[in-house]
Design a protein around this motif. Sequence first.
Motif, PDB file in Angstrom:
ATOM      1  N   ARG A 108       0.841  -1.220   0.000  1.00 10.30           N
ATOM      2  CA  ARG A 108       0.000   0.000   0.000  1.00 10.30           C
ATOM      3  C   ARG A 108       0.865   1.256   0.000  1.00 10.30           C
ATOM      4  NH1 ARG A 108      -5.061   0.569   1.929  1.00 10.30           N
ATOM      5  NH2 ARG A 108      -4.476   1.784   3.772  1.00 10.30           N
ATOM      6  N   LEU A 109       1.961   1.201   0.761  1.00 14.04           N
ATOM      7  CA  LEU A 109       2.864   2.369   0.798  1.00 14.04           C
ATOM      8  C   LEU A 109       3.532   2.579  -0.565  1.00 14.04           C
ATOM      9  CD1 LEU A 109       4.545   1.839   4.299  1.00 14.04           C
ATOM     10  CD2 LEU A 109       3.091   3.762   3.643  1.00 14.04           C
ATOM     11  N   ASP A 110       3.978   1.486  -1.163  1.00 14.90           N
ATOM     12  CA  ASP A 110       4.641   1.596  -2.469  1.00 14.90           C
ATOM     13  C   ASP A 110       3.692   2.163  -3.517  1.00 14.90           C
ATOM     14  OD1 ASP A 110       6.802   0.539  -1.255  1.00 14.90           O
ATOM     15  OD2 ASP A 110       6.635  -1.466  -2.121  1.00 14.90           O
ATOM     16  N   ALA A 111       2.424   1.796  -3.398  1.00 12.04           N
ATOM     17  CA  ALA A 111       1.438   2.205  -4.404  1.00 12.04           C
ATOM     18  C   ALA A 111       1.184   3.711  -4.369  1.00 12.04           C
ATOM     19  CB  ALA A 111       0.135   1.443  -4.181  1.00 12.04           C
ATOM     20  N   LEU A 112       1.544   4.364  -3.260  1.00  8.37           N
ATOM     21  CA  LEU A 112       1.296   5.805  -3.147  1.00  8.37           C
ATOM     22  C   LEU A 112       2.237   6.627  -4.030  1.00  8.37           C
ATOM     23  CD1 LEU A 112       0.771   6.129   0.702  1.00  8.37           C
ATOM     24  CD2 LEU A 112      -0.969   6.345  -1.071  1.00  8.37           C
ATOM     25  N   GLY A 113       3.359   6.063  -4.376  1.00  4.68           N
ATOM     26  CA  GLY A 113       4.328   6.776  -5.209  1.00  4.68           C
ATOM     27  C   GLY A 113       5.048   7.884  -4.457  1.00  4.68           C
ATOM     28  N   PHE A 114       5.074   7.777  -3.122  1.00  2.00           N
ATOM     29  CA  PHE A 114       5.793   8.770  -2.321  1.00  2.00           C
ATOM     30  C   PHE A 114       7.243   8.325  -2.243  1.00  2.00           C
ATOM     31  CE2 PHE A 114       7.154  10.408   1.886  1.00  2.00           C
ATOM     32  CZ  PHE A 114       7.019  11.752   1.619  1.00  2.00           C
ATOM     33  N   SER A 132       9.828   0.174   2.630  1.00  2.00           N
ATOM     34  CA  SER A 132       8.714   1.016   2.205  1.00  2.00           C
ATOM     35  C   SER A 132       8.462   2.195   3.132  1.00  2.00           C
ATOM     36  CB  SER A 132       7.438   0.161   2.121  1.00  2.00           C
ATOM     37  OG  SER A 132       7.597  -0.837   1.140  1.00  2.00           O
ATOM     38  N   THR A 133       8.750   2.033   4.435  1.00  2.00           N
ATOM     39  CA  THR A 133       8.500   3.152   5.361  1.00  2.00           C
ATOM     40  C   THR A 133       9.619   4.188   5.318  1.00  2.00           C
ATOM     41  OG1 THR A 133       9.487   1.875   7.153  1.00  2.00           O
ATOM     42  CG2 THR A 133       7.088   1.832   6.992  1.00  2.00           C
ATOM     43  N   GLU A 134      10.798   3.794   4.844  1.00  2.00           N
ATOM     44  CA  GLU A 134      11.905   4.749   4.699  1.00  2.00           C
ATOM     45  C   GLU A 134      12.351   4.754   3.243  1.00  2.00           C
ATOM     46  OE1 GLU A 134      15.052   4.323   7.526  1.00  2.00           O
ATOM     47  OE2 GLU A 134      13.680   4.156   9.222  1.00  2.00           O
ATOM     48  N   PRO A 135      11.586   5.418   2.389  1.00  2.00           N
ATOM     49  CA  PRO A 135      11.945   5.407   0.967  1.00  2.00           C
ATOM     50  C   PRO A 135      13.357   5.937   0.768  1.00  2.00           C
ATOM     51  CG  PRO A 135       9.822   6.475   1.317  1.00  2.00           C
ATOM     52  CD  PRO A 135      10.414   6.260   2.653  1.00  2.00           C
ATOM     53  N   ALA A 157      21.916  -0.316   5.533  1.00  2.00           N
ATOM     54  CA  ALA A 157      21.373   0.704   6.437  1.00  2.00           C
ATOM     55  C   ALA A 157      21.299   0.171   7.858  1.00  2.00           C
ATOM     56  CB  ALA A 157      19.976   1.120   5.965  1.00  2.00           C
ATOM     57  N   PHE A 158      21.653   1.029   8.796  1.00  2.00           N
ATOM     58  CA  PHE A 158      21.612   0.636  10.208  1.00  2.00           C
ATOM     59  C   PHE A 158      20.254   0.901  10.863  1.00  2.00           C
ATOM     60  CE2 PHE A 158      26.189   0.665   9.670  1.00  2.00           C
ATOM     61  CZ  PHE A 158      26.586  -0.405  10.462  1.00  2.00           C
ATOM     62  N   SER A 159      19.299   1.391  10.075  1.00  2.00           N
ATOM     63  CA  SER A 159      17.981   1.671  10.662  1.00  2.00           C
ATOM     64  C   SER A 159      17.425   0.411  11.315  1.00  2.00           C
ATOM     65  CB  SER A 159      17.010   2.124   9.571  1.00  2.00           C
ATOM     66  OG  SER A 159      17.582   3.141   8.804  1.00  2.00           O
TER      67      SER A 159
END
Lengths: 312, 286
Positions: A37-43, A147-150, A157-159
Amino acid sequence: MTLAAARITLRLHRFEVLAFGGLTLLGLGLAWLVAGRLDALGFDGRCLAPTGPIPASCEAAMNAFYEIVNSEAGKVTPITTFVPFLAGLLLGVPIVGRELERGTTRLAWALTPSRMTWLAQRLVPVLLFVAAVGLLSGAAADRLLASTEPGTDPANAFSQFGFRGPVLAARAVFVFGLALLIGTVMGRALPALIVAGLLAVVGITGGATVHDRMLLAEAVELPEFRPGDRPIDYRFRAPDGRLITWDEMERIDPPPTHVDTSGDWPRMPQVALGIPGTRYGEVQVREIGVLAGGSLLAIAGTALIVQRRRPG
Amino acid sequence: MSHGFEAHGLGKRYRRRRWALRDVDLAVPRGSITALVGPNGAGKSTLIKAGVGFERPTAGRVLVDGIDPWRHRSAAIAKVGYVPQAASLYRELSVADHVALAASLRPRFDAAMARRRLEQLAIPLDSRADELSGGQQAQVGLALALGTRAPVLLLDEPLASLDPLARREFLHVLVDAVREEGSTALLSSHVITDIEQACDRLLVLGGGRKLLDLSIADSLAAHRIVGRAGPPDDIVGTFMDTGGGSVSLVRAPLAAIARGRPATLEEVVLGHLAAGRQPVSLRAAA
């Protein structure tokens, strides 16, 4: 070890296996659903680093993006984070502890000429299950992070370090080994669960603190923090080129007494220290190695006690 | 080698205080079924657990089929079929699972024989252990021990929680199996009337020491009950009978065979247990 023995062991832990298996699959499914759903937003990068004015579509996408991140992803993350730890704890303690408590070791240990055979039959299927729960949950957390950190590459990444990817599985196995050992020492499931839970929290947070100190020694000067870098600390560059702490800087260059001139202080340039995200893979392998070593020690301790102790 | 189970100077002390067993010497002949009798705390369970390698002797040693279970546990376990005090079954598992479990843990476990014995007793193989009666659980424990085809069977009060019918059935299966396989059995129990029919030897423990070790026939032949005490050196022990009167168990050498009346096995046991203790009521002890 035969498949029949593995089947019997998993049957002994049927409730826990079904519960944690179900929760893991739920977390995995939800993570993929929310990420989709996040990917589909195109943000994405176009909105995050616009070259000109922010397009109206980006603003709408941003609002929808953070709405989903806060409401939906925020509910999936606890599942992927805590299920592996709870699986390690609740499946580790009863393997020997509950058998000692219920006295079934009297039957089993009198049947087997090798207590190690018995321990392997009990241990291996559950250990593999806990590892699988950790790996699937780690993969779900990785997918969600992407997806939450585009713009963040989970592999560099160390996130959320320690709460995603294979490190999550290694932590779950470590908690499992610790719980196994405590259950064997105490021979009673509930007290062992409480003690093992406390020790697991202390072990994981203590380990993270030690790890942070190791990373501090390895930190390098970063011109800027990029997504995925691990910020460690800030230092000041002294006139002689050394990197010094705030206290050292204050001794060399005391703060001004007049308030109106304080805007020029500190005068030494500040330097960001951190670990570049490109080192994530290497640091991850080291962390997994330490956790696997701890798990092996706990299992070896368990084997030693099982060899020597009386059945319940 | 003529003994299935032996103890030599065996002593076991818990936490540096109480001796559970002290200076016990005994030898259980191969092919015999020996009843191990004594009050609570007499050391019966400790003796049997030492035979499975679950207890480390403080002094002396135990030999199972000639093997010391503490020093060579794997080899000794391979010689032992053990039935613990409580059936100790996995309540989540079915009877068939228990047979499969035993087969996975024990090389050369005779799963077919164990299943056959359970089917003969009409114990449903697909039932979970916690759905079985106490008698059925004990029978499952016995079937697993017999499935090992071990030359020595050690049974730690398996009759304790069973009703008379279940006890009788259990002993019937045990005696049949032991006679068929030619194995040696050591059976600890409180229930003297039942073991009289099943066992051929009697071993009495009291206060951690061996008080009597004879065949059942010799135990009965060597003792008599008298209402009045004879010469003090003849008296083994004095206890109250069911009527509240005091009787004494005396040793019965051939010359004194006509004195008193023959002792029952229960009286032989009570007389030996009462030695050096206050009189014991038959009713209370039974």
